[in-house]
Design a protein around this motif. Structure first.
Motif, PDB file in Angstrom:
ATOM      1  N   UNK A  81       1.091  -1.233   0.184  1.00 40.79           N
ATOM      2  CA  UNK A  81       0.385   0.111  -0.187  1.00 40.79           C
ATOM      3  C   UNK A  81       0.765   0.977  -0.024  1.00 40.79           C
ATOM      4  N   UNK A  82       0.889   1.980   0.771  1.00 40.09           N
ATOM      5  CA  UNK A  82       0.566   3.747   0.868  1.00 40.09           C
ATOM      6  C   UNK A  82       2.533   3.301   0.800  1.00 40.09           C
ATOM      7  N   UNK A  83       3.252   4.833   0.804  1.00 37.04           N
ATOM      8  CA  UNK A  83       4.567   4.265   1.314  1.00 37.04           C
ATOM      9  C   UNK A  83       4.960   4.516   2.824  1.00 37.04           C
ATOM     10  N   UNK A  84       5.769   4.107   3.169  1.00 39.32           N
ATOM     11  CA  UNK A  84       5.625   4.597   4.978  1.00 39.32           C
ATOM     12  C   UNK A  84       7.321   3.976   5.184  1.00 39.32           C
ATOM     13  N   UNK A  85       7.315   4.237   6.576  1.00 37.80           N
ATOM     14  CA  UNK A  85       8.468   4.018   7.259  1.00 37.80           C
ATOM     15  C   UNK A  85       8.274   2.589   8.199  1.00 37.80           C
ATOM     16  N   UNK A  86       9.603   1.876   7.966  1.00 41.23           N
ATOM     17  CA  UNK A  86       8.713   0.795   8.974  1.00 41.23           C
ATOM     18  C   UNK A  86      10.133  -0.430   8.954  1.00 41.23           C
ATOM     19  N   UNK A 111       6.524   0.824  10.944  1.00 44.22           N
ATOM     20  CA  UNK A 111       6.873   0.992  12.781  1.00 44.22           C
ATOM     21  C   UNK A 111       7.651   1.974  12.195  1.00 44.22           C
ATOM     22  N   UNK A 112       7.307   3.084  13.011  1.00 44.71           N
ATOM     23  CA  UNK A 112       8.033   4.287  13.048  1.00 44.71           C
ATOM     24  C   UNK A 112       9.960   3.628  13.144  1.00 44.71           C
ATOM     25  N   UNK A 113      10.002   3.098  14.663  1.00 40.10           N
ATOM     26  CA  UNK A 113      11.405   2.636  14.683  1.00 40.10           C
ATOM     27  C   UNK A 113      11.931   2.031  13.399  1.00 40.10           C
ATOM     28  N   UNK A 114      11.131   1.727  12.352  1.00 42.04           N
ATOM     29  CA  UNK A 114      11.737   0.652  11.890  1.00 42.04           C
ATOM     30  C   UNK A 114      12.944   0.946  10.893  1.00 42.04           C
ATOM     31  N   UNK A 115      13.266   2.190  10.183  1.00 36.36           N
ATOM     32  CA  UNK A 115      14.400   2.389   9.501  1.00 36.36           C
ATOM     33  C   UNK A 115      13.875   2.172   7.790  1.00 36.36           C
ATOM     34  N   UNK A 116      13.108   1.719   7.305  1.00 30.96           N
ATOM     35  CA  UNK A 116      13.041   1.539   6.173  1.00 30.96           C
ATOM     36  C   UNK A 116      11.772   1.912   5.368  1.00 30.96           C
ATOM     37  N   UNK A 118       9.105   1.818   2.912  1.00 26.85           N
ATOM     38  CA  UNK A 118       8.501   1.442   1.286  1.00 26.85           C
ATOM     39  C   UNK A 118       7.358   1.212   1.355  1.00 26.85           C
ATOM     40  N   UNK A 119       6.816   0.123   0.687  1.00 26.41           N
ATOM     41  CA  UNK A 119       5.297   0.441   0.849  1.00 26.41           C
ATOM     42  C   UNK A 119       4.409  -0.603   2.364  1.00 26.41           C
ATOM     43  N   UNK A 120       3.745  -0.184   2.170  1.00 21.50           N
ATOM     44  CA  UNK A 120       2.977  -0.377   3.650  1.00 21.50           C
ATOM     45  C   UNK A 120       2.270  -1.778   3.888  1.00 21.50           C
ATOM     46  N   UNK A 121       2.903  -3.366   4.029  1.00 20.97           N
ATOM     47  CA  UNK A 121       2.080  -4.117   4.253  1.00 20.97           C
ATOM     48  C   UNK A 121       1.887  -4.920   5.875  1.00 20.97           C
ATOM     49  N   UNK A 122       0.244  -4.575   5.610  1.00 22.28           N
ATOM     50  CA  UNK A 122       0.145  -5.220   7.399  1.00 22.28           C
ATOM     51  C   UNK A 122      -0.152  -6.314   7.480  1.00 22.28           C
ATOM     52  N   UNK A 123       0.570  -6.383   8.942  1.00 19.85           N
ATOM     53  CA  UNK A 123       1.225  -7.485   9.285  1.00 19.85           C
ATOM     54  C   UNK A 123       0.437  -8.971   9.583  1.00 19.85           C
ATOM     55  N   UNK A 124       0.409  -9.984   9.537  1.00 18.80           N
ATOM     56  CA  UNK A 124      -0.696 -11.242  10.381  1.00 18.80           C
ATOM     57  C   UNK A 124      -1.452 -11.192  11.458  1.00 18.80           C
ATOM     58  N   UNK A 125      -0.383  -9.474  12.321  1.00 17.05           N
ATOM     59  CA  UNK A 125      -0.705  -9.345  13.787  1.00 17.05           C
ATOM     60  C   UNK A 125      -0.492  -8.667  14.089  1.00 17.05           C
ATOM     61  N   UNK A 126      -0.916  -7.498  14.730  1.00 17.53           N
ATOM     62  CA  UNK A 126      -0.217  -6.007  15.477  1.00 17.53           C
ATOM     63  C   UNK A 126       1.212  -6.156  15.948  1.00 17.53           C
ATOM     64  N   UNK A 128       3.569  -8.665  15.150  1.00 14.72           N
ATOM     65  CA  UNK A 128       4.386  -9.109  14.169  1.00 14.72           C
ATOM     66  C   UNK A 128       5.184  -8.277  14.629  1.00 14.72           C
ATOM     67  N   UNK A 129       5.308  -7.023  14.047  1.00 13.38           N
ATOM     68  CA  UNK A 129       6.717  -6.385  13.979  1.00 13.38           C
ATOM     69  C   UNK A 129       7.323  -6.354  15.284  1.00 13.38           C
ATOM     70  N   UNK A 130       7.390  -6.423  16.021  1.00 15.21           N
ATOM     71  CA  UNK A 130       8.230  -6.024  17.070  1.00 15.21           C
ATOM     72  C   UNK A 130       8.901  -7.028  17.461  1.00 15.21           C
ATOM     73  N   UNK A 131       7.470  -8.115  17.562  1.00 13.55           N
ATOM     74  CA  UNK A 131       8.027 -10.145  17.610  1.00 13.55           C
ATOM     75  C   UNK A 131       9.357 -10.464  16.867  1.00 13.55           C
ATOM     76  N   UNK A 132       9.359  -9.743  15.851  1.00 13.08           N
ATOM     77  CA  UNK A 132      10.177  -9.797  14.642  1.00 13.08           C
ATOM     78  C   UNK A 132      11.347  -9.518  14.814  1.00 13.08           C
TER      79      UNK A 132
END
Length: 196
Positions: A81-86, A111-116, A118-126, A128-132
């Protein structure tokens, strides 16, 4: 009815490997409540995705393969989707240098702390970015699932092969970027190459 967080619980158990796990560990590592993890394990066992034995258990590889390869993109689809940081996911996840990226920007879990960028992809569960971020093996398994959920034909074929190598449901020898990578974790370099 199965929920997307149940898939995340199963993938975390795959990432842990053959050692016993505890509900408390899963809850802490995944950023979920203990009740969410208990319910997810129960639902997974009820539909045959998890074999329980004396309070803990292991995923059923063939059943999990069927769900992830043939069902996940229809039940929990994703589209860039839209361009964001994550945090980079799909073929752009760290450690997947040989993955077919296609055209365009990387995919990221917002994710505001992500640093990359790109195009947003909704994670399977909210959570998961931190868990990953805490578990490179889980990150790669989720990235393979995102390749199936959101990818074009070539990306899906790659993701299916890599995921099956990790689950042990394919006779293909592990190659760079699939099971071998999951077993050693990742270094975070690939996802950091696009900034903005």
């Amino acid at each position: 009815m199965l929920k997307p967080q149940d898939v995340c619980v199963l993938l975390k158990i795959v990432a842990i490997g053959p050692e016993p796990w505890s509900y408390q560990r899963l809850a802490i590592d995944l950023g979920m409540s203990a009740s969410e993890v208990h319910a997810g394990v129960r639902r997974s066992a009820e539909v045959g995705l998890l074999r329980l034995d004396e309070g803990w258990g292991i995923p059923v590889p063939g059943a999990l393969d069927e769900l992830l390869v043939h069902g996940v993109r229809y039940v929990w689809p994703a589209a860039p989707g839209p361009v964001t940081t994550g945090i980079a996911t799909g073929p752009w996840a760290p450690g997947l240098e040989d993955a077919p990226e296609g055209d365009g920007l990387p995919w990221v879990w917002p994710d505001a702390q992500g640093g990359v960028r790109g195009q947003a992809v909704e994670p399977l569960y909210k959570s998961m970015p931190a868990a990953a971020q805490r578990d490179g093996r889980l990150h790669l398994l989720l990235a393979f699932v995102d390749g199936i959920r959101a990818g074009n034909h070539d990306q899906r074929v790659w993701a299916v092969g890599a995921l099956r190598a990790c689950l042990g449901t394919s006779r293909a020898a592990p190659t760079r970027g699939n099971a071998a990578t999951v077993n050693r974790g990742h270094d975070g370099k690939k996802g950091q190459r696009v900034h903005g």
